[in-house]
Scaffold this motif. Sequence first.
Motif, PDB file in Angstrom:
ATOM      1  N   ASP A  76     -15.388  -2.144   3.607  1.00 17.65           N
ATOM      2  CA  ASP A  76     -14.885  -2.747   4.855  1.00 17.65           C
ATOM      3  C   ASP A  76     -13.391  -3.085   4.737  1.00 17.65           C
ATOM      4  OD1 ASP A  76     -15.179  -4.749   2.991  1.00 17.65           O
ATOM      5  OD2 ASP A  76     -15.892  -6.249   4.427  1.00 17.65           O
ATOM      6  N   THR A  77     -12.777  -2.804   3.592  1.00 17.45           N
ATOM      7  CA  THR A  77     -11.342  -3.084   3.417  1.00 17.45           C
ATOM      8  C   THR A  77     -10.533  -2.223   4.388  1.00 17.45           C
ATOM      9  OG1 THR A  77     -11.812  -3.413   1.077  1.00 17.45           O
ATOM     10  CG2 THR A  77      -9.484  -3.319   1.709  1.00 17.45           C
ATOM     11  N   VAL A  78      -9.662  -2.907   5.119  1.00 14.86           N
ATOM     12  CA  VAL A  78      -8.863  -2.212   6.130  1.00 14.86           C
ATOM     13  C   VAL A  78      -7.630  -1.593   5.473  1.00 14.86           C
ATOM     14  CG1 VAL A  78      -7.381  -2.667   8.134  1.00 14.86           C
ATOM     15  CG2 VAL A  78      -9.662  -3.678   8.008  1.00 14.86           C
ATOM     16  N   PHE A  79      -7.273  -0.379   5.906  1.00  7.04           N
ATOM     17  CA  PHE A  79      -6.080   0.284   5.365  1.00  7.04           C
ATOM     18  C   PHE A  79      -4.847  -0.448   5.870  1.00  7.04           C
ATOM     19  CE2 PHE A  79      -4.289   4.095   3.355  1.00  7.04           C
ATOM     20  CZ  PHE A  79      -5.294   4.333   2.437  1.00  7.04           C
ATOM     21  N   ASP A  80      -4.326  -1.331   5.032  1.00 10.67           N
ATOM     22  CA  ASP A  80      -3.234  -2.230   5.385  1.00 10.67           C
ATOM     23  C   ASP A  80      -2.723  -2.771   4.052  1.00 10.67           C
ATOM     24  OD1 ASP A  80      -1.772  -4.478   6.578  1.00 10.67           O
ATOM     25  OD2 ASP A  80      -3.525  -5.699   6.143  1.00 10.67           O
ATOM     26  N   TYR A  81      -1.411  -2.798   3.851  1.00 13.53           N
ATOM     27  CA  TYR A  81      -0.854  -3.190   2.550  1.00 13.53           C
ATOM     28  C   TYR A  81      -1.404  -4.543   2.093  1.00 13.53           C
ATOM     29  CZ  TYR A  81       2.601   0.549   3.134  1.00 13.53           C
ATOM     30  OH  TYR A  81       3.211   1.772   3.294  1.00 13.53           O
ATOM     31  N   GLU A  82      -1.415  -5.531   3.023  1.00 16.96           N
ATOM     32  CA  GLU A  82      -1.826  -6.882   2.637  1.00 16.96           C
ATOM     33  C   GLU A  82      -3.329  -6.952   2.370  1.00 16.96           C
ATOM     34  OE1 GLU A  82       2.043  -7.027   3.189  1.00 16.96           O
ATOM     35  OE2 GLU A  82       0.825  -6.353   4.848  1.00 16.96           O
ATOM     36  N   ALA A  83      -4.128  -6.246   3.175  1.00 18.02           N
ATOM     37  CA  ALA A  83      -5.586  -6.309   2.984  1.00 18.02           C
ATOM     38  C   ALA A  83      -5.972  -5.733   1.617  1.00 18.02           C
ATOM     39  CB  ALA A  83      -6.295  -5.549   4.103  1.00 18.02           C
ATOM     40  N   PHE A  84      -5.292  -4.662   1.202  1.00 17.85           N
ATOM     41  CA  PHE A  84      -5.590  -4.079  -0.109  1.00 17.85           C
ATOM     42  C   PHE A  84      -5.121  -5.007  -1.226  1.00 17.85           C
ATOM     43  CE2 PHE A  84      -7.510   0.135  -0.600  1.00 17.85           C
ATOM     44  CZ  PHE A  84      -7.845   0.359   0.721  1.00 17.85           C
ATOM     45  N   ALA A  85      -3.948  -5.617  -1.037  1.00 18.60           N
ATOM     46  CA  ALA A  85      -3.429  -6.532  -2.063  1.00 18.60           C
ATOM     47  C   ALA A  85      -4.370  -7.730  -2.214  1.00 18.60           C
ATOM     48  CB  ALA A  85      -2.020  -6.985  -1.687  1.00 18.60           C
ATOM     49  N   ALA A  86      -4.942  -8.183  -1.105  1.00 18.51           N
ATOM     50  CA  ALA A  86      -5.833  -9.345  -1.154  1.00 18.51           C
ATOM     51  C   ALA A  86      -7.087  -9.043  -1.983  1.00 18.51           C
ATOM     52  CB  ALA A  86      -6.229  -9.760   0.258  1.00 18.51           C
ATOM     53  N   ARG A  87      -7.397  -7.760  -2.130  1.00 17.36           N
ATOM     54  CA  ARG A  87      -8.553  -7.385  -2.950  1.00 17.36           C
ATOM     55  C   ARG A  87      -8.098  -6.731  -4.252  1.00 17.36           C
ATOM     56  NH1 ARG A  87     -13.126  -5.662   1.585  1.00 17.36           N
ATOM     57  NH2 ARG A  87     -13.700  -7.823   2.001  1.00 17.36           N
ATOM     58  N   ASP A  88      -6.945  -7.136  -4.724  1.00 17.05           N
ATOM     59  CA  ASP A  88      -6.400  -6.635  -5.989  1.00 17.05           C
ATOM     60  C   ASP A  88      -6.268  -5.123  -6.022  1.00 17.05           C
ATOM     61  OD1 ASP A  88      -5.880  -9.038  -7.169  1.00 17.05           O
ATOM     62  OD2 ASP A  88      -7.891  -9.234  -8.024  1.00 17.05           O
ATOM     63  N   GLY A  89      -5.951  -4.556  -4.862  1.00 18.51           N
ATOM     64  CA  GLY A  89      -5.765  -3.101  -4.813  1.00 18.51           C
ATOM     65  C   GLY A  89      -4.407  -2.777  -4.230  1.00 18.51           C
ATOM     66  N   LEU A  90      -4.135  -1.494  -4.074  1.00 19.67           N
ATOM     67  CA  LEU A  90      -2.897  -1.088  -3.418  1.00 19.67           C
ATOM     68  C   LEU A  90      -3.109   0.217  -2.687  1.00 19.67           C
ATOM     69  CD1 LEU A  90      -0.697   0.963  -5.573  1.00 19.67           C
ATOM     70  CD2 LEU A  90      -1.910  -0.734  -6.863  1.00 19.67           C
ATOM     71  N   ILE A  91      -2.314   0.378  -1.637  1.00 23.43           N
ATOM     72  CA  ILE A  91      -2.377   1.613  -0.852  1.00 23.43           C
ATOM     73  C   ILE A  91      -1.542   2.696  -1.507  1.00 23.43           C
ATOM     74  CG2 ILE A  91      -1.509   2.612   1.290  1.00 23.43           C
ATOM     75  CD1 ILE A  91      -2.518   0.261   2.782  1.00 23.43           C
ATOM     76  N   GLY A  92      -0.443   2.247  -2.121  1.00 23.71           N
ATOM     77  CA  GLY A  92       0.443   3.201  -2.809  1.00 23.71           C
ATOM     78  C   GLY A  92       0.920   4.271  -1.851  1.00 23.71           C
ATOM     79  N   HIS A  93       0.744   5.510  -2.252  1.00 24.82           N
ATOM     80  CA  HIS A  93       1.208   6.649  -1.466  1.00 24.82           C
ATOM     81  C   HIS A  93       0.093   7.202  -0.564  1.00 24.82           C
ATOM     82  CE1 HIS A  93       3.741   9.994  -0.496  1.00 24.82           C
ATOM     83  NE2 HIS A  93       3.093  10.876  -1.218  1.00 24.82           N
ATOM     84  N   GLY A  94      -1.012   6.456  -0.487  1.00 29.90           N
ATOM     85  CA  GLY A  94      -2.076   6.844   0.448  1.00 29.90           C
ATOM     86  C   GLY A  94      -3.083   7.842  -0.106  1.00 29.90           C
ATOM     87  N   GLY A  95      -3.175   7.965  -1.422  1.00 29.74           N
ATOM     88  CA  GLY A  95      -4.156   8.868  -2.021  1.00 29.74           C
ATOM     89  C   GLY A  95      -5.504   8.175  -2.173  1.00 29.74           C
ATOM     90  N   VAL A  96      -6.575   8.872  -1.781  1.00 34.63           N
ATOM     91  CA  VAL A  96      -7.929   8.327  -1.886  1.00 34.63           C
ATOM     92  C   VAL A  96      -8.754   9.337  -2.700  1.00 34.63           C
ATOM     93  CG1 VAL A  96     -10.014   7.755  -0.566  1.00 34.63           C
ATOM     94  CG2 VAL A  96      -7.770   7.108   0.334  1.00 34.63           C
TER      95      VAL A  96
END
Length: 511
Positions: free
Chosen positions: A391-411
Motif C-alpha cells: 500500500d506504499t504510495v509512490f512518493d519520495y516521502e512515503a517511501f522514506a517513511a518506510r525506510d525505503g527510497l524511490i531512487g531512479h524508479g527501478g522496481v
Amino acid sequence: MTRVFVPRDALAIAVGADAVAAAIARACPEVSILRNGSRGMAWLEPFVEVETEGGRVGYGPIEAGDVAGLVAAGFLAGGAHEKRVGRAEDVPFFARQTRVTFSRCGLTDPVSIADYKAFGGLKGLERALGMGREAIVDEVTKSGLRGRGGAGFPTGIKWRTVMGAQAAQKYIVCNADEGDSGTFADRMVMEGDPFLLIEGMIIAGIAVGATRGYVYLRSEYPQSVLTMNQAVAVARHEGVLGPHVLGSEHAFELEVRVGAGAYVCGEETSLLDSLEGKRGQVRAKPPLPALQGFLGQPTVVNNVLSLAAVPDILAGGAEAYQALGVGRSRGTMPVQLAGNILRGGLFEVPFGITLGELVLDIGGGTASGRPVRAVQVGGPLGAYFPPSLFDTVFDYEAFAARDGLIGHGGVVVFDDTVDMAHMARFAMEFCSIESCGKCTPCRIGSTRGVEVIDRILDGDVGQLALLEDLCDTMKFGSLCALGGFTPYPVMSAVRHFGEDFRRAVPALAAE
Ligand SMILES: Cc1cc2nc3c(=O)[nH]c(=O)nc-3n(C[C@H](O)[C@H](O)[C@H](O)COP(=O)(O)O)c2cc1C
Ligand code: SF4
C-alpha cells in the motif's frame, strides 16, 4: 509508401529487431522501414508497427521467422495474426500511463529533427529563448521538479545556485551513468528521443549561463552512445547546438563522453573526477558541484530524466506539470518494472500510485507465476519491500517513511524462491566491490559485513546484533550514499524476511 516501424532500441535489438527489420526488407521491398524508439512494453519486443489508414497497428513479439506468416496474413494492411496486438495505445499497460517525458518515444525516428518538431519538439526551448534566466529558473522551481537520479533534490534550487555563481565558464553535465539494477529509462530517452535530452540541456545552459555541456554516458550502453552522437551531429547541423542556438545570441555546445564502468562513477562528484580524466573517486562536499564542479567551475549535474522533463515544463507551463503528483512529489515518474515480472517495461505515471498497483495490476505479478515475495525499489541501495507494504504510495516521502527510497524508479520483483539472506549478502558484496575506497565505514565495513552475514548463515545468529551495529556505522559514517544506503537493502531483508537468516538453526527458523 507504407511505413513499418521496427525499434532500434538496445532491448529490441537484443531480442532480434535487426534480423526482423532485415527479414521485412527482404519480404516487402516496397515498404519503408523506420527504426523508431521503443514503446516500452518489453514483453512485446521486437514490437513491429505498420502505418495503416486506421492508425498504427502493432504485432509482437516478432521473430524473423514470423515475417513470412505476417506477409501472408496481410500485416501491411493490419491483417489478423496470432501476434497482432492492435494499437499500442489500446494495450492496458500503455493506456493507463500519463506520458509526458515519454510522449514521443516510439512515435518518431529518434534522429530526425523534422519528426521531433512535428511531434511538439523544441517548443520549450523556443519559449525559453524569449524568457530571462530568472524566469526560466522560476518556472522549473514552480513545477516542483525534483532530481530523478536518486536523491530527489529540487532541480530549480540547484539551477539557482549555479545561476548565481560568478565564473567565466559554467557547465551542464548530464548524468547518464544509469547504474541502478532494473533501470533503463535514461537509456530509452537517449535511444528513443535524444533531442529531448539535448533540448533540456540547452534550456539548463541558457538558464544558468553555461555554454558547454557533457553527457556522461555509461560504457555498457553502446547503442545510446551511437544514437546520442548521431542526434548531437544533427542538432549541430540544424543550428540547434552551436554558437547561435536557433539563431539566438545564446551559444551551447555538447559532447558525449563514455563512462568508466564503475557504479560509483554515477555519484556526481565521482563522475566529475572521471569526466576530468581521473579515477572516479567521491569528493567531500562542500564545495558543492554547483559552485565548484567540472574543472572547479560552477556545474549543474542532473540526471537524464530530470533534464528531459524540462522541455515539457517550459512548453506546457509549470502549473500543468505541478498539477500532477502528490505531496512534494510532483509531475510524473517513469517507473521501470523489471526482474521476475510478467509485464516488464517503462510505465510513466504521476506520483501517487501504490507499489501494489504497479507490481500486481500493471505488471501482472511474477513471470514465473509464483507468488511475489519481495520487491526492491530504487536500485541496489533500495530497501526490499514485502507484499504487506504494497500500500506504499509512490512518493519520495512515503517511501522514506518506510525506510525505503524511490531512487531512479527501478522496481525489481522476486518470487517466493528468493533467499533474502543471500540478497542481503549480495548487497554488502556489491558495496565492497564498488566502493571507491575513500572512507573507512564503506571500504572496510562492507567487507566485514559480508563476513558477518556468512557467520549468520553458518548458524551464528547472535551476529545479527553485530550486523545491525555495523549497518548503523555505515549509515551514519559513510561519505556518500553507496556506503550510507547499503544498510537499507540489508536491514530491510533482516526486518521483513528474518526467517531466511535463521534457516541454519532449524529451531529458530520457525520463530
Ligand atoms: C553510488 C551512487 C551512484 C549514483 N548513480 C547515479 C546514476 O547512475 N545516475 C544518476 O543520475 N544519479 C546517480 N546518483 C546520484 C547523483 O550523485 C546525483 O544525485 C544526481 O546525478 C543529481 O541529479 P538529479 O538532481 O537530476 O537527480 C548516484 C549516487 C550514488 C551515491
Ligand atoms: S561511501 Fe564508499 S563509495 Fe562513498 S565515498 Fe565512502 S568509500 Fe567511496
